[in-house]
Design a protein around this motif. Structure first.
Motif, mmCIF file in Angstrom:
data_model
loop_
_atom_site.group_PDB
_atom_site.id
_atom_site.type_symbol
_atom_site.label_atom_id
_atom_site.label_comp_id
_atom_site.label_asym_id
_atom_site.label_seq_id
_atom_site.Cartn_x
_atom_site.Cartn_y
_atom_site.Cartn_z
ATOM 1 N N LEU A 130 4.829 -2.094 -3.563
ATOM 2 C CA LEU A 130 4.199 -1.043 -2.750
ATOM 3 C C LEU A 130 3.386 -0.090 -3.621
ATOM 4 N N VAL A 131 3.930 0.292 -4.767
ATOM 5 C CA VAL A 131 3.203 1.185 -5.678
ATOM 6 C C VAL A 131 1.906 0.534 -6.145
ATOM 7 N N ALA A 132 1.985 -0.766 -6.467
ATOM 8 C CA ALA A 132 0.785 -1.476 -6.908
ATOM 9 C C ALA A 132 -0.270 -1.502 -5.809
ATOM 10 N N VAL A 133 0.162 -1.724 -4.566
ATOM 11 C CA VAL A 133 -0.789 -1.756 -3.442
ATOM 12 C C VAL A 133 -1.413 -0.388 -3.237
ATOM 13 N N LEU A 134 -0.589 0.662 -3.216
ATOM 14 C CA LEU A 134 -1.108 2.003 -2.970
ATOM 15 C C LEU A 134 -2.019 2.482 -4.098
ATOM 16 N N SER A 135 -1.773 1.997 -5.312
ATOM 17 C CA SER A 135 -2.641 2.400 -6.421
ATOM 18 C C SER A 135 -4.063 1.862 -6.235
ATOM 19 N N MET A 136 -4.164 0.781 -5.461
ATOM 20 C CA MET A 136 -5.499 0.225 -5.194
ATOM 21 C C MET A 136 -6.317 1.113 -4.261
ATOM 22 N N ALA A 137 -5.637 2.023 -3.575
ATOM 23 C CA ALA A 137 -6.343 2.906 -2.648
ATOM 24 C C ALA A 137 -7.314 3.823 -3.372
ATOM 25 N N PHE A 138 -7.109 4.017 -4.654
ATOM 26 C CA PHE A 138 -8.000 4.906 -5.418
ATOM 27 C C PHE A 138 -9.279 4.196 -5.850
ATOM 28 N N ARG A 139 -9.343 2.905 -5.612
ATOM 29 C CA ARG A 139 -10.560 2.163 -5.955
ATOM 30 C C ARG A 139 -11.541 2.226 -4.786
ATOM 31 N N HIS A 140 -12.794 2.291 -5.089
ATOM 32 C CA HIS A 140 -13.825 2.438 -4.063
ATOM 33 C C HIS A 140 -13.843 1.207 -3.153
ATOM 34 N N GLY A 141 -13.722 1.461 -1.864
ATOM 35 C CA GLY A 141 -13.764 0.401 -0.870
ATOM 36 C C GLY A 141 -12.427 -0.284 -0.622
ATOM 37 N N TRP A 142 -11.391 0.132 -1.313
ATOM 38 C CA TRP A 142 -10.093 -0.526 -1.165
ATOM 39 C C TRP A 142 -9.103 0.339 -0.369
ATOM 40 N N ASP A 143 -9.463 1.568 -0.032
ATOM 41 C CA ASP A 143 -8.500 2.509 0.514
ATOM 42 C C ASP A 143 -7.941 2.076 1.869
ATOM 43 N N SER A 144 -8.797 1.636 2.793
ATOM 44 C CA SER A 144 -8.305 1.265 4.123
ATOM 45 C C SER A 144 -7.406 0.017 4.058
ATOM 46 N N ALA A 145 -7.835 -0.966 3.252
ATOM 47 C CA ALA A 145 -7.035 -2.190 3.124
ATOM 48 C C ALA A 145 -5.687 -1.887 2.475
ATOM 49 N N ALA A 146 -5.712 -1.040 1.430
ATOM 50 C CA ALA A 146 -4.466 -0.727 0.730
ATOM 51 C C ALA A 146 -3.502 0.035 1.626
ATOM 52 N N GLY A 147 -4.036 0.968 2.425
ATOM 53 C CA GLY A 147 -3.171 1.735 3.325
ATOM 54 C C GLY A 147 -2.503 0.850 4.362
ATOM 55 N N GLY A 148 -3.275 -0.053 4.993
ATOM 56 C CA GLY A 148 -2.698 -0.947 6.002
ATOM 57 C C GLY A 148 -1.674 -1.904 5.410
ATOM 58 N N VAL A 149 -1.985 -2.485 4.253
ATOM 59 C CA VAL A 149 -1.048 -3.406 3.623
ATOM 60 C C VAL A 149 0.210 -2.670 3.172
ATOM 61 N N GLY A 150 0.038 -1.420 2.705
ATOM 62 C CA GLY A 150 1.201 -0.635 2.288
ATOM 63 C C GLY A 150 2.176 -0.433 3.436
ATOM 64 N N LEU A 151 1.660 -0.088 4.626
ATOM 65 C CA LEU A 151 2.534 0.044 5.795
ATOM 66 C C LEU A 151 3.206 -1.291 6.126
ATOM 67 N N GLY A 152 2.454 -2.385 5.970
ATOM 68 C CA GLY A 152 3.020 -3.707 6.213
ATOM 69 C C GLY A 152 4.155 -4.021 5.256
ATOM 70 N N VAL A 153 3.978 -3.662 3.979
ATOM 71 C CA VAL A 153 5.036 -3.891 2.984
ATOM 72 C C VAL A 153 6.292 -3.129 3.363
#
Length: 367
Positions: A130-153
């Motif tokens: 989960l931490v690895a996924v959420l850390s991707m949210a700080f990358r440009h264009g990855w925030d929405s995908a990371a947030g949704g996948v984080g909730l899924g995890v």
């Protein structure tokens, strides 16, 4: 990302249901797969397909462990680490080659970690995932995908942890039931062995005594010898009937019959019997226990005492079998007394053995 319906189903369901339920959850990999194909990222598409195949294969393997009554918790560390490590490797390739769409693999990784690893390690891997996924949210264009996948995890991890807990409790319950069944079988085996010892030990002792007597009488008193042989035949038939009753589970004895047998056996052995004339004083609920006491006591007298007299004393609270023989070691009088103590304990009574001068006494008294 797995199915509690399949895990908890009876083992007589069709075998194809396992792969089917596991494959349903691969629908969430269609989005990254289609994206990789549209972008002509063929290696990323291949990594996605390999990821799905490996996930389903590991899940089916874990299910086979379950049906062999080996819980997923008992997968060895090498098995769990290899299974999880290969899946993580394919997942990293997906993220590296496809981009944000490849983060969907994180949900499957968290699920597999919780299913295969001990709880605290599985949760730790899921948290790191989960931490690895959420850390991707700080990358440009990855925030929405990371947030949704984080909730899924988070959602998948909680659900699978609950499923795993139910599976574990069910296996513990099955093991407890099996242990109780084994103990019941062992107790019944012990009871039957004790009854068989009590029944045959007494009968065979009397038969041996009569056989010795008949052999001595052959030349001296043939008529008496034939009588003793007739008694041997009757006793052997009685012993066979007793064994059959024990096999059928009928263990009740009658106190008058045991006293009659005691008189006959003592007379055959040349031991003077001193027996009560009536059993009316003994309460109904104690008659079987006292009958077993008479049987075991007389058996010991015939085997060990070398006595010339044996007396049985009855009252409403206790029974005594005493002789004027050489006595014996109270700690090594045989397994019959062990069985008698168990019977006495079940009737709130105690067994006492002691040496007299001369002689030996076995007493069962109700507390």
């Amino acid at each position: 990302m797995t199915s509690s319906v399949d895990i908890m189903a009876p083992t007589n369901q069709p075998r194809w249901l396992g792969p089917w339920f596991a494959s349903i959850w691969l629908l969430y990999l269609l989005d990254p797969l289609i994206y990789a194909i549209q972008q002509h990222k063929w290696i990323g598409a291949g990594a996605t397909v390999a990821f799905g195949i490996w996930y389903v294969g590991v899940w089916i393997w874990a299910r086979q462990l379950l049906h062999r009554r080996i819980t997923p918790l008992r997968a060895t560390w090498p098995q769990a680490l290899v299974s999880l490590g290969v899946l993580i490797g394919f997942g990293v390739l997906m993220v590296a080659l496809i981009g944000p769409k490849g983060l969907a693999a994180s949900v499957y990784i968290a699920v597999l970690a919780i299913m295969l690893l001990p709880p605290r390690f599985g949760i730790a891997v899921a948290v790191l995932d989960l931490v690895a996924v959420l850390s991707m949210a700080f990358r440009h264009g990855w925030d929405s995908a990371a947030g949704g996948v984080g909730l899924g995890v988070i959602a998948a991890s909680i659900a699978v942890f609950g499923i795993r807990t139910v599976i574990t409790r069910n296996f513990q319950l099955i093991e407890a039931h099996q242990e109780n069944a084994d103990l019941a079988v062992e107790n019944e085996r012990t009871r039957f062995a004790r009854d068989l010892h009590d029944i045959l030990g007494h009968s065979l002792t009397v038969i041996t005594v009569k056989a010795e007597l008949a052999q001595r009488l052959f030349d001296v008193d043939p008529v008496r010898a034939r009588e003793e042989l007739a008694d041997l035949e009757r006793l052997s038939r009685d012993a066979l009937a007793d064994v059959r009753r024990a096999v059928r589970g009928y263990r009740e004895l009658t106190l008058p019959n045991e006293l009659a047998r005691a008189r006959q056996a003592l007379n055959a052995a040349g031991i003077e019997p001193v027996l009560p004339q009536s059993t009316d004083a003994v309460p109904t609920e104690l008659r079987e226990l006292f009958a077993w006491t008479v049987r075991e006591g007389i058996t010991n007298v015939l085997r060990h005492s070398h006595a010339t007299q044996c007396e049985i004393v009855l009252s409403d609270r206790n029974v005594e079998v005493r002789d004027n023989g050489r006595g014996c070691d109270c700690d090594t009088v045989g397994s019959g007394l062990t069985g008698l103590r168990e019977r006495a304990r079940a009737n709130a009574a105690t067994v006492t053995t002691r040496n007299l001068t001369p002689g030996f006494v076995v007493e069962v008294a109700v507390r």
